[in-house]
Scaffold this active site. Structure first.
Site, PDB file in Angstrom:
ATOM      1  N   CYS A 190      -4.764   2.437  -3.640  1.00 46.27           N
ATOM      2  CA  CYS A 190      -3.515   2.980  -3.075  1.00 46.27           C
ATOM      3  C   CYS A 190      -2.377   1.972  -3.217  1.00 46.27           C
ATOM      4  O   CYS A 190      -1.543   1.836  -2.312  1.00 46.27           O
ATOM      5  CB  CYS A 190      -3.683   3.391  -1.618  1.00 46.27           C
TER       6      CYS A 190
ATOM      7  N   HIS B  80       0.874  -1.180   0.000  1.00 40.01           N
ATOM      8  CA  HIS B  80       0.000   0.000   0.000  1.00 40.01           C
ATOM      9  C   HIS B  80       0.912   1.233   0.000  1.00 40.01           C
ATOM     10  O   HIS B  80       2.026   1.186   0.529  1.00 40.01           O
ATOM     11  CB  HIS B  80      -0.841  -0.046   1.280  1.00 40.01           C
TER      12      HIS B  80
ATOM     13  N   LYS C 296     -10.490  -0.614  10.344  1.00 43.19           N
ATOM     14  CA  LYS C 296     -10.620  -1.821   9.515  1.00 43.19           C
ATOM     15  C   LYS C 296     -10.925  -3.037  10.383  1.00 43.19           C
ATOM     16  O   LYS C 296     -11.051  -4.146   9.885  1.00 43.19           O
ATOM     17  CB  LYS C 296      -9.323  -2.069   8.736  1.00 43.19           C
TER      18      LYS C 296
ATOM     19  N   GLN D 130      -4.361  -5.073   7.096  1.00 41.70           N
ATOM     20  CA  GLN D 130      -5.354  -6.044   6.623  1.00 41.70           C
ATOM     21  C   GLN D 130      -5.328  -7.349   7.413  1.00 41.70           C
ATOM     22  O   GLN D 130      -6.274  -8.136   7.311  1.00 41.70           O
ATOM     23  CB  GLN D 130      -5.138  -6.343   5.122  1.00 41.70           C
TER      24      GLN D 130
ATOM     25  N   ASP E 198       3.180  -4.537   8.065  1.00 38.81           N
ATOM     26  CA  ASP E 198       2.011  -3.685   7.930  1.00 38.81           C
ATOM     27  C   ASP E 198       0.793  -4.590   8.108  1.00 38.81           C
ATOM     28  O   ASP E 198       0.431  -5.348   7.201  1.00 38.81           O
ATOM     29  CB  ASP E 198       2.033  -3.019   6.552  1.00 38.81           C
TER      30      ASP E 198
HETATM   31  N1  7TS Z   1      -1.598  -0.693   4.712  1.00 36.60           N
HETATM   32  C1  7TS Z   1      -2.513  -1.481   4.114  1.00 36.60           C
HETATM   33  C2  7TS Z   1      -2.141  -2.882   3.712  1.00 36.60           C
HETATM   34  C3  7TS Z   1      -3.791  -0.980   3.877  1.00 36.60           C
HETATM   35  O1  7TS Z   1      -4.708  -1.764   3.297  1.00 36.60           O
HETATM   36  C4  7TS Z   1      -4.106   0.346   4.254  1.00 36.60           C
HETATM   37  C5  7TS Z   1      -5.431   0.966   3.957  1.00 36.60           C
HETATM   38  C6  7TS Z   1      -3.114   1.091   4.916  1.00 36.60           C
HETATM   39  C7  7TS Z   1      -1.871   0.547   5.112  1.00 36.60           C
HETATM   40  C8  7TS Z   1      -3.384   2.460   5.429  1.00 36.60           C
HETATM   41  O2  7TS Z   1      -4.315   2.408   6.444  1.00 36.60           O
HETATM   42  P1  7TS Z   1      -4.924   3.745   7.090  1.00 36.60           P
HETATM   43  O3  7TS Z   1      -5.984   3.258   7.988  1.00 36.60           O
HETATM   44  O4  7TS Z   1      -3.828   4.416   7.798  1.00 36.60           O
HETATM   45  O5  7TS Z   1      -5.455   4.540   5.935  1.00 36.60           O
HETATM   46  N2  7TS Z   1      -6.143   0.384   2.896  1.00 36.60           N
HETATM   47  C9  7TS Z   1      -7.222   0.876   2.269  1.00 36.60           C
HETATM   48  C10 7TS Z   1      -7.858   0.208   1.249  1.00 36.60           C
HETATM   49  O6  7TS Z   1      -7.519  -0.891   0.812  1.00 36.60           O
HETATM   50  N3  7TS Z   1      -8.893   0.965   0.798  1.00 36.60           N
HETATM   51  O7  7TS Z   1      -8.939   2.072   1.527  1.00 36.60           O
HETATM   52  C11 7TS Z   1      -7.905   2.047   2.443  1.00 36.60           C
END
Ligand code: 7TS
Length: 422
Positions: free
Chosen positions: A380, A139, A242, A219, A216
């Site tokens: 992303c 990501h 999430k 997910q 990371d």
């Molecule tokens: N890393 C992964 C693997 C992610 O899927 C996401 C967000 C992030 C980092 C960043 O997370 P945040 O909560 O700090 O924004 N992924 C997604 C997605 O798949 N669609 O919208 C956000």
């Protein structure tokens, strides 16, 4: 293994998994609404999952009875808020099996957690000519901070390639690891492909070279049982929104000996021991990394979400999701003109696909008219799109409250999309 070939649709019951999905759905008030006159089918869980009533109630209780700033007050409300906030930290510790709750730093989400490690560890320990290893399925949150660091320091980003199924090529990883490597930063589960990466193995190989690893977990935290001591990763970042908690909540775990060596992330209140104009000394863990007033209500909500996850059978939830993904993969991939992007042997929760001659945004729009929420775009993860030579994908992402009927509705809607564009 997830079936990826086009197979004749088979009616296979979700066997041996005693999961009362209809009961679980009742816990999530959002799910019972209609969208565009159709029952909502929420398949955008990888972006943000929904929040159960008990988490909503915990947030309301905080605002109605406990709202106050933490750590600084001797008064009753401040003490109650502090107890709830620190209680949530202990719940997080148990949830990821960290040794010590002080290793669990509250942040706004995975992005902020990764940036904290970049500033605190990277800017202190990475220098000119050093290397950071990431993968081709990251990501942007796990690419851009490291690029910024490399630019600042004259260091280099190295990228583990992936095969056509969307799996890491581990031999290439071995070839990239060397004495200049200062950090490996890798997704536990890819948000664009659904691949589950062998983090434990990646960590073991890096540790042989004395290199720390950041996983990371944005997910994985919602879709797997995570044990940071078993993974032996040095850092683990994830987002509350999430995993059935409010936005603004999240955690970066770090091994204590590393966090203690690191620079603070932001300067301000709560992260200091003493301040004079000549010199400031910093607080101990975790406060050193939590400058200013944090997202108190959100982190208490994260604690409530963890309570919720503990109240359902986590292993069964994971097994049910796995089975649902298998069913969806079989069903959707059997539709003529559909191609699944990401066919790794180990997958979780995410089904990315494209439909021949239809832009994913059009898929997303038509599905929305049917009440189905999926995401269309690059998620992303633009380098993943480049790797598979597609501009974007449509992505259905599941949680344990999704049903086979919803997958059937999705399949029918995709067939409709194909009809419209044929
Ligand atoms: N890393 C992964 C693997 C992610 O899927 C996401 C967000 C992030 C980092 C960043 O997370 P945040 O909560 O700090 O924004 N992924 C997604 C997605 O798949 N669609 O919208 C956000």
């Amino acid at each position: 293994m997830i079936a990826t070939e086009k197979t004749v649709e088979q009616e296979q019951p979700i066997s041996n998994i005693e999961w009362d999905v209809e009961r679980v759905r009742e816990d999530f008030p959002v799910l019972s609404q209609t969208v565009n006159g159709k029952p909502l089918v929420y398949l955008d869980n990888a972006a943000s999952s929904q929040v159960p009533q008990v988490v909503i109630d915990r947030g309301s209780k905080y605002l109605q009875e406990e709202h106050s700033n933490i750590h600084r007050g001797v008064h009753y409300l401040s003490q109650r808020a502090t107890t709830a906030y620190e209680g949530a930290r202990e719940k997080v510790r148990r949830f990821i099996n960290a040794r010590d709750s002080r290793e669990c730093i509250f942040v706004r989400g995975a992005t902020e957690g990764i940036n904290l490690v970049m500033h605190g560890y990277g800017r202190k320990f990475v220098g000119e000519g050093d290397e950071i290893i990431i993968s081709a399925m990251e990501h942007h949150a796990n690419i851009v901070p490291w690029q910024m660091l490399c630019e600042e320091k004259g260091a280099h980003l190295r990228v583990i390639p992936i095969n056509d199924a969307g799996e890491l090529i581990l031999d290439e990883y071995d070839a990239l690891l060397n004495e200049r490597t200062k950090l490996v930063a890798i997704a536990h589960i890819s948000n664009a492909l659904g691949t589950v990466n062998p983090v434990k193995e990646i960590v073991a190989r890096a540790h042989k070279m004395g290199v720390p690893v950041l996983a990371d977990g944005a997910q994985s935290a919602p879709h797997m049982v995570v044990d940071v001591q078993d993974l032996d990763c040095d850092f683990f970042a994830f987002s509350g929104h999430k995993m059935f908690a409010p936005t603004g909540s999240g955690v970066v775990y770090g091994k204590r000996e590393l966090l203690e060596k690191m620079n603070p992330f932001q300067g301000g209140g709560d992260m200091i021991r003493t301040v004079t104009f000549e010199k400031t000394t910093y607080a101990g863990l975790p406060n050193k990394f939590e400058a200013g007033t944090p997202a108190i209500a959100s982190q208490i909500g994260l604690g409530a979400a963890i309570d919720y996850l503990n109240s359902i059978n986590r292993e069964q939830a994971v097994a049910y999701e796995h089975e649902l993904l298998r069913y969806a993969t079989e069903k959707i991939s059997s539709i003529e003109g559909v191609r699944i992007i990401g066919t790794a042997r180990e997958k979780a929760s995410v089904l990315s696909f494209i439909v021949e001659d239809v832009h994913p945004h059009d898929i997303g729009t038509i599905l929305d008219q049917e009440g189905i929420a999926v995401r269309a775009g690059h998620h992303c993860a633009q380098p993943v799109m480049q790797r598979f030579q597609v501009p974007a994908t449509a992505r259905a992402s599941f949680a344990f409250y999704n049903t086979r009927e919803e997958v059937d509705t999705l399949a029918r809607a995709i067939e409709k999309v194909i009809e419209v564009f044929s």
